[in-house]
Write a protein that holds these residues in place. Sequence first.
Motif, PDB file in Angstrom:
ATOM      1  N   ASN A 165      23.058   8.929 -22.924  1.00  0.00           N
ATOM      2  CA  ASN A 165      23.156   7.559 -22.450  1.00  0.00           C
ATOM      3  C   ASN A 165      22.164   7.292 -21.328  1.00  0.00           C
ATOM      4  OD1 ASN A 165      25.152   7.014 -24.257  1.00  0.00           O
ATOM      5  ND2 ASN A 165      26.810   7.460 -22.850  1.00  0.00           N
ATOM      6  N   ARG A 166      21.981   8.267 -20.442  1.00  0.00           N
ATOM      7  CA  ARG A 166      20.999   8.105 -19.373  1.00  0.00           C
ATOM      8  C   ARG A 166      19.595   8.012 -19.950  1.00  0.00           C
ATOM      9  NH1 ARG A 166      22.953  12.922 -16.037  1.00  0.00           N
ATOM     10  NH2 ARG A 166      25.126  12.377 -15.953  1.00  0.00           N
ATOM     11  N   LEU A 167      19.315   8.828 -20.944  1.00  0.00           N
ATOM     12  CA  LEU A 167      18.002   8.799 -21.569  1.00  0.00           C
ATOM     13  C   LEU A 167      17.761   7.468 -22.261  1.00  0.00           C
ATOM     14  CD1 LEU A 167      15.500  10.490 -22.092  1.00  0.00           C
ATOM     15  CD2 LEU A 167      16.573  11.300 -24.165  1.00  0.00           C
ATOM     16  N   ALA A 168      18.781   6.937 -22.911  1.00  0.00           N
ATOM     17  CA  ALA A 168      18.644   5.633 -23.566  1.00  0.00           C
ATOM     18  C   ALA A 168      18.411   4.539 -22.529  1.00  0.00           C
ATOM     19  CB  ALA A 168      19.879   5.333 -24.393  1.00  0.00           C
ATOM     20  N   ALA A 169      19.088   4.635 -21.389  1.00  0.00           N
ATOM     21  CA  ALA A 169      18.895   3.637 -20.334  1.00  0.00           C
ATOM     22  C   ALA A 169      17.482   3.718 -19.763  1.00  0.00           C
ATOM     23  CB  ALA A 169      19.930   3.826 -19.238  1.00  0.00           C
ATOM     24  N   VAL A 170      16.982   4.936 -19.551  1.00  0.00           N
ATOM     25  CA  VAL A 170      15.610   5.108 -19.056  1.00  0.00           C
ATOM     26  C   VAL A 170      14.621   4.581 -20.085  1.00  0.00           C
ATOM     27  CG1 VAL A 170      13.856   6.853 -18.510  1.00  0.00           C
ATOM     28  CG2 VAL A 170      16.139   7.031 -17.527  1.00  0.00           C
ATOM     29  N   ASN A 171      14.882   4.862 -21.344  1.00  0.00           N
ATOM     30  CA  ASN A 171      14.000   4.412 -22.406  1.00  0.00           C
ATOM     31  C   ASN A 171      13.940   2.884 -22.446  1.00  0.00           C
ATOM     32  OD1 ASN A 171      12.280   4.593 -24.573  1.00  0.00           O
ATOM     33  ND2 ASN A 171      13.918   4.756 -26.068  1.00  0.00           N
ATOM     34  N   ARG A 172      15.104   2.235 -22.390  1.00  0.00           N
ATOM     35  CA  ARG A 172      15.132   0.770 -22.412  1.00  0.00           C
ATOM     36  C   ARG A 172      14.438   0.195 -21.181  1.00  0.00           C
ATOM     37  NH1 ARG A 172      20.410   1.608 -24.585  1.00  0.00           N
ATOM     38  NH2 ARG A 172      21.265   1.543 -22.486  1.00  0.00           N
ATOM     39  N   THR A 173      14.645   0.806 -20.030  1.00  0.00           N
ATOM     40  CA  THR A 173      14.014   0.317 -18.798  1.00  0.00           C
ATOM     41  C   THR A 173      12.501   0.431 -18.879  1.00  0.00           C
ATOM     42  OG1 THR A 173      15.970   0.973 -17.544  1.00  0.00           O
ATOM     43  CG2 THR A 173      13.961   0.562 -16.300  1.00  0.00           C
ATOM     44  N   LEU A 174      12.006   1.596 -19.322  1.00  0.00           N
ATOM     45  CA  LEU A 174      10.552   1.776 -19.436  1.00  0.00           C
ATOM     46  C   LEU A 174       9.949   0.834 -20.476  1.00  0.00           C
ATOM     47  CD1 LEU A 174      10.198   5.651 -19.156  1.00  0.00           C
ATOM     48  CD2 LEU A 174       9.505   3.932 -17.492  1.00  0.00           C
ATOM     49  N   LEU A 175      10.639   0.639 -21.571  1.00  0.00           N
ATOM     50  CA  LEU A 175      10.141  -0.292 -22.582  1.00  0.00           C
ATOM     51  C   LEU A 175      10.121  -1.718 -22.048  1.00  0.00           C
ATOM     52  CD1 LEU A 175      11.767   1.022 -25.875  1.00  0.00           C
ATOM     53  CD2 LEU A 175       9.357   0.987 -25.286  1.00  0.00           C
ATOM     54  N   ALA A 176      11.151  -2.096 -21.293  1.00  0.00           N
ATOM     55  CA  ALA A 176      11.200  -3.437 -20.719  1.00  0.00           C
ATOM     56  C   ALA A 176      10.075  -3.640 -19.709  1.00  0.00           C
ATOM     57  CB  ALA A 176      12.558  -3.687 -20.077  1.00  0.00           C
ATOM     58  N   VAL A 195       0.892  12.809 -12.717  1.00  0.00           N
ATOM     59  CA  VAL A 195       2.309  12.438 -12.815  1.00  0.00           C
ATOM     60  C   VAL A 195       2.508  11.407 -13.910  1.00  0.00           C
ATOM     61  CG1 VAL A 195       4.167  11.240 -11.575  1.00  0.00           C
ATOM     62  CG2 VAL A 195       2.894  13.063 -10.453  1.00  0.00           C
ATOM     63  N   VAL A 196       1.608  10.455 -14.031  1.00  0.00           N
ATOM     64  CA  VAL A 196       1.712   9.450 -15.090  1.00  0.00           C
ATOM     65  C   VAL A 196       1.623  10.109 -16.464  1.00  0.00           C
ATOM     66  CG1 VAL A 196       0.520   7.478 -16.147  1.00  0.00           C
ATOM     67  CG2 VAL A 196       0.923   7.527 -13.677  1.00  0.00           C
ATOM     68  N   VAL A 197       0.703  11.032 -16.629  1.00  0.00           N
ATOM     69  CA  VAL A 197       0.575  11.733 -17.917  1.00  0.00           C
ATOM     70  C   VAL A 197       1.825  12.561 -18.214  1.00  0.00           C
ATOM     71  CG1 VAL A 197      -0.700  13.575 -19.096  1.00  0.00           C
ATOM     72  CG2 VAL A 197      -1.927  11.736 -17.963  1.00  0.00           C
ATOM     73  N   LEU A 198       2.354  13.272 -17.219  1.00  0.00           N
ATOM     74  CA  LEU A 198       3.568  14.067 -17.435  1.00  0.00           C
ATOM     75  C   LEU A 198       4.766  13.196 -17.770  1.00  0.00           C
ATOM     76  CD1 LEU A 198       3.271  16.833 -14.696  1.00  0.00           C
ATOM     77  CD2 LEU A 198       3.007  17.073 -17.177  1.00  0.00           C
ATOM     78  N   LEU A 199       4.915  12.055 -17.098  1.00  0.00           N
ATOM     79  CA  LEU A 199       6.013  11.137 -17.425  1.00  0.00           C
ATOM     80  C   LEU A 199       5.866  10.569 -18.831  1.00  0.00           C
ATOM     81  CD1 LEU A 199       6.540   9.197 -14.079  1.00  0.00           C
ATOM     82  CD2 LEU A 199       8.119  10.787 -15.186  1.00  0.00           C
ATOM     83  N   ALA A 200       4.652  10.238 -19.222  1.00  0.00           N
ATOM     84  CA  ALA A 200       4.425   9.730 -20.577  1.00  0.00           C
ATOM     85  C   ALA A 200       4.727  10.808 -21.618  1.00  0.00           C
ATOM     86  CB  ALA A 200       2.987   9.226 -20.724  1.00  0.00           C
TER      87      ALA A 200
END
Length: 187
Positions: free
Chosen positions: A3-14, A66-71
């Motif tokens: 659920n946390r991963l889905a929330a992070v995913n939705r936030t990053l996509l938004a 850091v940007v590359v690692l997060l991506a």
Amino acid sequence: MTNRLAAVNRTLLALTGLVLLALGAALLGGLWPYSGRGDVLLSAEDRRRWTSEGWWWWVVLPVLGVVVLLALWWFLAQWRRSRLPALLVDTGDGAYAQLRGHALEQAMAAELAAVAGVASAHVTLHGRRTAPTVRVRLLLAPHAVPADALATLAHEALTHARTSTGLPTLPTEARLHATDHHAKRVT
């Protein structure tokens, strides 16, 4: 974790969508300051000025890293399965058989749904093939006794699942929800 991963995913996509929408609106609205063919973001003079600064490389390279690692983390997280596709069951002769996770989920859900007072049951398997965990969501009818539903889960459904898979333990997380019910009108 899922659920946390889905929330992070939705936030990053938004956030990505908002940035792209703002850039698109700026380009279409003519607000972009670089409209000529030879216009660039950093001129040759600006590039020389920034690269001669001592802090430039110590800031830009770690930020880009850091940007590359997060991506990369975000990309790999998209391929992670939230449910367990199969379990390994010891057959007793030194070999292992595969039990479909969905089959065990359906069997446990059917057993729990047959309990008096349980309106519906949803079971999912997570974890590793040799050490699965179970998440159970029970929707209880208004007349249900939650202690009876939990006792059936602990003493019957989980015991049957453990004996059928040969697992000594089967860690379980149970969530009980009540159905909405309205008071009857008295006339």
